[in-house]
Design an enzyme around this catalytic site. Structure first.
Site, PDB file in Angstrom:
ATOM      1  N   TRP A 145       0.826  -1.212   0.000  1.00 15.74           N
ATOM      2  CA  TRP A 145       0.000   0.000   0.000  1.00 15.74           C
ATOM      3  C   TRP A 145       0.854   1.253   0.000  1.00 15.74           C
ATOM      4  CZ3 TRP A 145      -4.301  -1.275  -1.852  1.00 15.74           C
ATOM      5  CH2 TRP A 145      -4.934  -2.462  -1.496  1.00 15.74           C
ATOM      6  N   ASP A 188      -1.171   6.398   6.765  1.00 11.28           N
ATOM      7  CA  ASP A 188      -2.254   5.518   6.350  1.00 11.28           C
ATOM      8  C   ASP A 188      -2.452   4.521   7.492  1.00 11.28           C
ATOM      9  OD1 ASP A 188      -3.887   3.563   5.291  1.00 11.28           O
ATOM     10  OD2 ASP A 188      -2.667   3.183   3.502  1.00 11.28           O
ATOM     11  N   LYS A 198     -11.608  -2.098   7.404  1.00 11.28           N
ATOM     12  CA  LYS A 198     -10.762  -3.028   8.144  1.00 11.28           C
ATOM     13  C   LYS A 198     -11.094  -3.036   9.630  1.00 11.28           C
ATOM     14  CE  LYS A 198      -8.317  -3.525   4.282  1.00 11.28           C
ATOM     15  NZ  LYS A 198      -7.431  -2.467   3.845  1.00 11.28           N
TER      16      LYS A 198
HETATM   17  C1  LIG Z   1      -6.850  -2.049   2.417  1.00  8.35           C
HETATM   18  C2  LIG Z   1      -5.821  -0.995   2.480  1.00  8.35           C
HETATM   19  C3  LIG Z   1      -5.743   0.034   1.525  1.00  8.35           C
HETATM   20  C4  LIG Z   1      -6.650   0.098   0.323  1.00  8.35           C
HETATM   21  O1  LIG Z   1      -7.927   0.461   0.679  1.00  8.35           O
HETATM   22  P1  LIG Z   1      -9.058   0.681  -0.432  1.00  8.35           P
HETATM   23  O2  LIG Z   1     -10.203   1.094   0.423  1.00  8.35           O
HETATM   24  O3  LIG Z   1      -9.269  -0.607  -1.134  1.00  8.35           O
HETATM   25  O4  LIG Z   1      -8.597   1.756  -1.342  1.00  8.35           O
HETATM   26  C5  LIG Z   1      -4.781   0.995   1.687  1.00  8.35           C
HETATM   27  N1  LIG Z   1      -3.916   0.969   2.716  1.00  8.35           N
HETATM   28  C6  LIG Z   1      -3.963  -0.002   3.653  1.00  8.35           C
HETATM   29  C7  LIG Z   1      -2.986   0.013   4.776  1.00  8.35           C
HETATM   30  C8  LIG Z   1      -4.909  -1.014   3.561  1.00  8.35           C
HETATM   31  O5  LIG Z   1      -4.944  -1.985   4.484  1.00  8.35           O
END
Ligand SMILES: *Cc1c(COP(=O)(O)O)cnc(C)c1O
Length: 354
Positions: free
Chosen positions: A100, A167, A191
């Protein structure tokens, strides 16, 4: 009984599912479904305000930090962050500690210069780099606090005088951090917070309005701040479910309480991986994630049989990411310790059988 170890979209508290289903039929005795309720009604405005308030309260945010619920997934933030914070001639520092973060780097390059200050990519992202320097003139340092796919996690926020951007998609609300140290935090909801389709963004308002480029109205955080996250129609149902999850978390004792449970759950599973003669963890022990536990079998030919056995017990979602193979058990906030115990029991039984 099904034990859901999916990485995302993933498990949410049972009572949240029950409350959300009831609201689909009749929201707060209005006789209307949450799905047909106008977003500017007092009823929905109250939901948005409660959700934003709960984020501030649970994360102990100061008054400089604004809370937004925005459309899209974390991938939208990969570009919205540099669009708002980074001018073309400036540079930002990024850490390449997972797939990511790697994608975030590619997006940031569209808006300015990117300094990749560290990377564990050549080692299959199995550790978090410790020694790296961040140039003083970097506009910000971007980290991905938890590596959802490979199962590593920054155990502490890096020491830096730079502005911090993170993030936190896969470990938001899972452990105590000094959230005010960050100028911007973003997280896709699916998540640890709610359904897919909404992002939580926490931003220090003092870092906004510094870039020279024209920013499309809907992409400019300042407009969302001004409109209290109601610039256009928000993803109402997703925000509502996040609000319910945040209420659940508060009732449980907030982030300090959930962190204790998360540590205990992770310990239970990692201890079994380390004890069991069939299984082995895939990342550096000191960098292990509390949320996504990755492991393989010493004898890979046994993996399909274990998967099958686990499935027969109702254990779902433990296949490793399509890029890594093996197993990944995601044990987010809503996962009870008793479910982790079921997985541990399956591993023990499978060891006896083989
Ligand atoms: C799942 C995830 C993403 C991507 O998320 P989307 O909602 O599919 O764009 C980005 N960063 C992390 C750390 C993730 O776990």
């Amino acid at each position: 009984m099904i034990y859901n170890f999916n990485a995302g979209p993933s498990i949410l508290p049972r009572e949240v599912f029950q409350q959300a289903s009831a609201a689909v039929l009749n929201f707060n005795d209005t006789g209307l479904s949450i799905l047909e309720l106008g977003h500017r009604t007092p009823e929905f405005t109250a939901v948005m305000e409660e959700a934003r308030g709960l984020v501030k309260e649970l994360m102990l945010l100061d008054d400089e930090h604004e809370v937004l619920f925005l459309h899209g997934g974390a991938s939208t933030q990969f570009m919205q962050v540099p669009m708002n914070l980074l001018d073309g001639k400036e540079s930002a520092s990024y850490t390449d500690t997972d797939v990511w973060g790697h994608k975030a780097i590619a997006e940031a390059k569209l808006f300015g210069k990117v300094e990749v200050v560290c990377s564990s990519r050549e080692k299959n992202y199995c550790y978090i780099p410790k020694d790296f320097a961040v140039p003083n003139d970097s506009k910000y340092l971007h980290i991905t606090t938890n590596n959802t796919i490979y199962g590593t996690q920054w155990q502490a926020i890096p020491h830096t005088s730079n502005s911090l951007v993170a993030d936190m998609s896969s470990d938001i609300f899972s452990r105590v951090l000094d959230f005010n140290k960050f100028d911007l935090i973003y997280a896709g909801a699916q998540k640890n917070m709610g359904p897919a389709g909404v992002n939580l963004v926490v931003v220090n308002k003092n870092v906004l309005g510094k870039v020279k480029r024209a920013i499309p109205t809907i992409m400019d955080y300042r407009n969302h701040v001004k409109e209290k996250s109601m610039l256009n129609t928000p993803p109402v149902f997703a925000v509502y479910v996040c609000m319910l999850t945040l209420r659940w978390l508060k009732a449980l004792g907030g982030i300090p309480a959930i962190e204790k449970l998360n540590v205990a759950k992770a310990r239970l599973l990692y201890n079994e991986i380390d004890r069991n003669s069939l299984f082995v963890g895939t990342v550096e022990v000191e960098d292990r994630s509390l949320m996504n536990v990755c492991f393989v079998m010493h004898d890979p030919s046994l993996e399909p049989a274990f998967m099958q056995y686990a499935k027969s017990l109702g254990i779902v979602g433990i296949a490793g990411h399509r890029t890594t193979g093996g197993f990944r058990a995601s044990i987010y906030n809503a996962m009870p310790a008793s479910s982790v115990q079921v997985l541990v029991g399956a591993m023990q039984k499978f060891e006896e059988m083989n």
